[in-house]
Design a protein around this motif. Structure first.
Motif, PDB file in Angstrom:
ATOM      1  N   GLN A   1     -24.857  -1.803 -12.299  1.00 40.50           N
ATOM      2  CA  GLN A   1     -24.747  -0.343 -12.239  1.00 40.50           C
ATOM      3  C   GLN A   1     -24.012   0.085 -10.962  1.00 40.50           C
ATOM      4  O   GLN A   1     -24.613   0.281  -9.915  1.00 40.50           O
ATOM      5  N   TRP A   2     -22.703   0.247 -11.100  1.00 40.34           N
ATOM      6  CA  TRP A   2     -21.860   0.542  -9.942  1.00 40.34           C
ATOM      7  C   TRP A   2     -21.877   2.030  -9.577  1.00 40.34           C
ATOM      8  O   TRP A   2     -21.846   2.377  -8.396  1.00 40.34           O
ATOM      9  N   ASP A   3     -21.891   2.904 -10.575  1.00 39.62           N
ATOM     10  CA  ASP A   3     -21.916   4.339 -10.283  1.00 39.62           C
ATOM     11  C   ASP A   3     -22.557   5.065 -11.458  1.00 39.62           C
ATOM     12  O   ASP A   3     -23.082   4.440 -12.384  1.00 39.62           O
ATOM     13  N   ASP A   4     -22.535   6.396 -11.422  1.00 39.69           N
ATOM     14  CA  ASP A   4     -23.197   7.184 -12.465  1.00 39.69           C
ATOM     15  C   ASP A   4     -22.226   7.633 -13.552  1.00 39.69           C
ATOM     16  O   ASP A   4     -22.530   8.523 -14.342  1.00 39.69           O
ATOM     17  N   GLY A   5     -21.064   6.996 -13.617  1.00 39.29           N
ATOM     18  CA  GLY A   5     -20.072   7.365 -14.614  1.00 39.29           C
ATOM     19  C   GLY A   5     -20.255   6.627 -15.928  1.00 39.29           C
ATOM     20  O   GLY A   5     -21.276   5.937 -16.150  1.00 39.29           O
ATOM     21  N   PRO A   6     -19.289   6.738 -16.836  1.00 38.22           N
ATOM     22  CA  PRO A   6     -19.370   6.045 -18.128  1.00 38.22           C
ATOM     23  C   PRO A   6     -19.548   4.535 -17.940  1.00 38.22           C
ATOM     24  O   PRO A   6     -18.871   3.921 -17.102  1.00 38.22           O
ATOM     25  N   GLN A   7     -20.452   3.953 -18.704  1.00 40.49           N
ATOM     26  CA  GLN A   7     -20.769   2.521 -18.632  1.00 40.49           C
ATOM     27  C   GLN A   7     -21.101   2.078 -17.206  1.00 40.49           C
ATOM     28  O   GLN A   7     -20.882   0.921 -16.826  1.00 40.49           O
ATOM     29  N   ALA A   8     -21.631   3.011 -16.430  1.00 37.77           N
ATOM     30  CA  ALA A   8     -22.076   2.748 -15.058  1.00 37.77           C
ATOM     31  C   ALA A   8     -20.955   2.181 -14.182  1.00 37.77           C
ATOM     32  O   ALA A   8     -21.221   1.489 -13.202  1.00 37.77           O
ATOM     33  N   GLY A   9     -19.698   2.476 -14.558  1.00 40.82           N
ATOM     34  CA  GLY A   9     -18.574   1.979 -13.774  1.00 40.82           C
ATOM     35  C   GLY A   9     -18.306   0.502 -13.965  1.00 40.82           C
ATOM     36  O   GLY A   9     -17.434  -0.064 -13.282  1.00 40.82           O
ATOM     37  N   PHE A  10     -18.996  -0.126 -14.907  1.00 42.25           N
ATOM     38  CA  PHE A  10     -18.840  -1.572 -15.101  1.00 42.25           C
ATOM     39  C   PHE A  10     -17.547  -1.899 -15.842  1.00 42.25           C
ATOM     40  O   PHE A  10     -16.906  -2.916 -15.575  1.00 42.25           O
ATOM     41  N   THR A  11     -17.173  -1.043 -16.793  1.00 42.19           N
ATOM     42  CA  THR A  11     -15.982  -1.288 -17.598  1.00 42.19           C
ATOM     43  C   THR A  11     -15.496   0.019 -18.190  1.00 42.19           C
ATOM     44  O   THR A  11     -16.269   0.976 -18.354  1.00 42.19           O
ATOM     45  N   THR A  12     -14.210   0.078 -18.518  1.00 42.15           N
ATOM     46  CA  THR A  12     -13.682   1.222 -19.254  1.00 42.15           C
ATOM     47  C   THR A  12     -13.806   0.999 -20.754  1.00 42.15           C
ATOM     48  O   THR A  12     -13.503   1.895 -21.542  1.00 42.15           O
ATOM     49  N   GLY A  13     -14.204  -0.204 -21.131  1.00 42.83           N
ATOM     50  CA  GLY A  13     -14.381  -0.526 -22.539  1.00 42.83           C
ATOM     51  C   GLY A  13     -15.842  -0.447 -22.949  1.00 42.83           C
ATOM     52  O   GLY A  13     -16.626   0.319 -22.393  1.00 42.83           O
ATOM     53  N   THR A  14     -16.195  -1.273 -23.921  1.00 44.55           N
ATOM     54  CA  THR A  14     -17.573  -1.312 -24.418  1.00 44.55           C
ATOM     55  C   THR A  14     -18.184  -2.647 -24.042  1.00 44.55           C
ATOM     56  O   THR A  14     -17.702  -3.693 -24.486  1.00 44.55           O
ATOM     57  N   PRO A  15     -19.225  -2.662 -23.216  1.00 37.06           N
ATOM     58  CA  PRO A  15     -19.818  -3.931 -22.800  1.00 37.06           C
ATOM     59  C   PRO A  15     -20.571  -4.606 -23.941  1.00 37.06           C
ATOM     60  O   PRO A  15     -20.863  -3.989 -24.967  1.00 37.06           O
ATOM     61  N   TRP A  16     -20.857  -5.907 -23.772  1.00 42.81           N
ATOM     62  CA  TRP A  16     -21.496  -6.695 -24.823  1.00 42.81           C
ATOM     63  C   TRP A  16     -22.924  -6.225 -25.099  1.00 42.81           C
ATOM     64  O   TRP A  16     -23.484  -6.474 -26.158  1.00 42.81           O
ATOM     65  N   ILE A  17     -23.530  -5.541 -24.132  1.00 41.91           N
ATOM     66  CA  ILE A  17     -24.884  -5.025 -24.266  1.00 41.91           C
ATOM     67  C   ILE A  17     -24.928  -3.686 -23.556  1.00 41.91           C
ATOM     68  O   ILE A  17     -24.126  -3.422 -22.643  1.00 41.91           O
ATOM     69  N   GLY A  18     -25.813  -2.817 -23.996  1.00 38.38           N
ATOM     70  CA  GLY A  18     -25.865  -1.468 -23.453  1.00 38.38           C
ATOM     71  C   GLY A  18     -26.224  -1.418 -21.973  1.00 38.38           C
ATOM     72  O   GLY A  18     -26.874  -2.313 -21.437  1.00 38.38           O
ATOM     73  N   VAL A  19     -25.810  -0.348 -21.321  1.00 43.25           N
ATOM     74  CA  VAL A  19     -26.142  -0.092 -19.926  1.00 43.25           C
ATOM     75  C   VAL A  19     -27.518   0.569 -19.860  1.00 43.25           C
ATOM     76  O   VAL A  19     -27.891   1.355 -20.732  1.00 43.25           O
TER      77      VAL A  19
END
Length: 309
Positions: free
Chosen positions: A173-191
């Motif tokens: 969880q890097w920040d409070d943005g979309p996907q917690a700032g981890f990726t601009t795509g869709t991660p393999w498991i939910g945030v």
């Protein structure tokens, strides 16, 4: 540096594996304390853990490897639930309990391992459906218990929320943005949805955060040999709420006091911790602590380390 992942290892085997004279491993991961809340039916048969049992296991490894091997210090990893959810309080006292557990890991003899997200107090995730999970062990267990044995799916999901391996595998969880700032795509498991409140950006901006407390602990270990090489002396081993021990090196003595629960606790220091003067090295409450006396009162999940003279 070599580290052995050695489930089921005995103390004698670990001493042999990590004995510098044998040249095999530098340290081992032992898993005995990871079973402290497992019932007779295994990891999904969850029972309440007790501090006295946790202390018995950790103290055994501290004393058993002294002078012969080296401990690895951890409370969570990619196969275990988040430590603040398991051994602390992920709600009201999340910050205090995460710092307390960090104090434990950094003031014992051995090498602390920090698992990603631990340093900002990431918690277990409570996905609403089994379809949200990816861990094959979790999916197989759910299928067996619900589809084959007819158990209540809500109860099984509760066990997954507590013990499932995917608790440790949600994206950082890097920040409070979309996907917690981890990726601009869709991660393999939910945030984890709590990324809006628990994230690296927020932690770095808060001088009283868990992250900055970890930095202080690491700096202390680099500055003081007693934290690394000091003898470990357990105290109050039967106390159900307080974990206490000394670290001793040459003429130095440091006293570690940890309240593992959400209630204030008053107790008397044992004779082994007698002192003339005491200097606070680090504590997890931002407003400081009361001067150390023979009678001590620790606030919920309070941790403090004192240099005794």
């Amino acid at each position: 540096m070599t580290v052995g992942e050695t489930p089921g290892v005995t103390l004698e085997e670990a001493r042999n594996y990590t004995d510098p004279a044998r040249g095999e491993l530098n340290m081992v991961f032992q898993f005995e304390h990871m079973g402290v809340d497992h019932g007779p039916g295994g990891k999904w048969d969850i029972r309440p853990w007790s501090l006295t049992e946790l202390k018995r296991i950790l103290n055994k490894w501290q004393l058993g490897l002294r002078g012969a091997g080296w401990n690895s210090l951890y409370l969570n990893n990619h196969d275990q639930p988040r430590m603040v959810s398991r051994f602390g309080d992920e709600g009201k006292y999340r910050k205090e309990s995460a710092k307390m557990l960090a104090t434990l890991l950094h003031t014992m003899q051995g090498t602390p391992y920090i698992y990603q997200g631990e340093e900002i107090g990431m918690t277990n995730v409570r996905f609403p459906s089994i379809d949200d999970y990816r861990d094959i062990e979790t999916l197989n267990m759910y299928r067996e218990k619900v589809l084959q044995q007819g158990e209540d799916p809500r109860k099984v999901l509760e066990a997954i929320h507590y013990m499932g391996r995917d608790n440790a595998r949600t994206p950082m969880q890097w920040d409070d943005g979309p996907q917690a700032g981890f990726t601009t795509g869709t991660p393999w498991i939910g945030v984890n949805p709590n990324c809006r409140d628990i994230n690296v950006k927020q932690a770095m901006a808060d001088p009283d955060s868990i992250f900055h407390y970890y930095r202080r602990l690491i700096a202390l270990r680099k500055q003081h040999d007693i934290m690394v090489y000091g003898e470990f002396v357990p105290l109050m081993e039967d106390h159900p709420q307080i974990y206490a021990y000394l670290r001793v090196l040459g003429g130095e003595r440091w006293l570690v006091l940890l309240n593992f629960f959400g209630d204030e606790c008053e107790f008397a220091l044992p004779e082994e911790a007698a002192f003339r003067e005491a200097r606070l090295v680090i504590g997890n409450y931002s407003d400081g602590v009361r001067p150390l006396a023979r009678s001590v009162a620790l606030r919920p999940y309070e941790a403090c380390v004192w240099a005794l003279a």
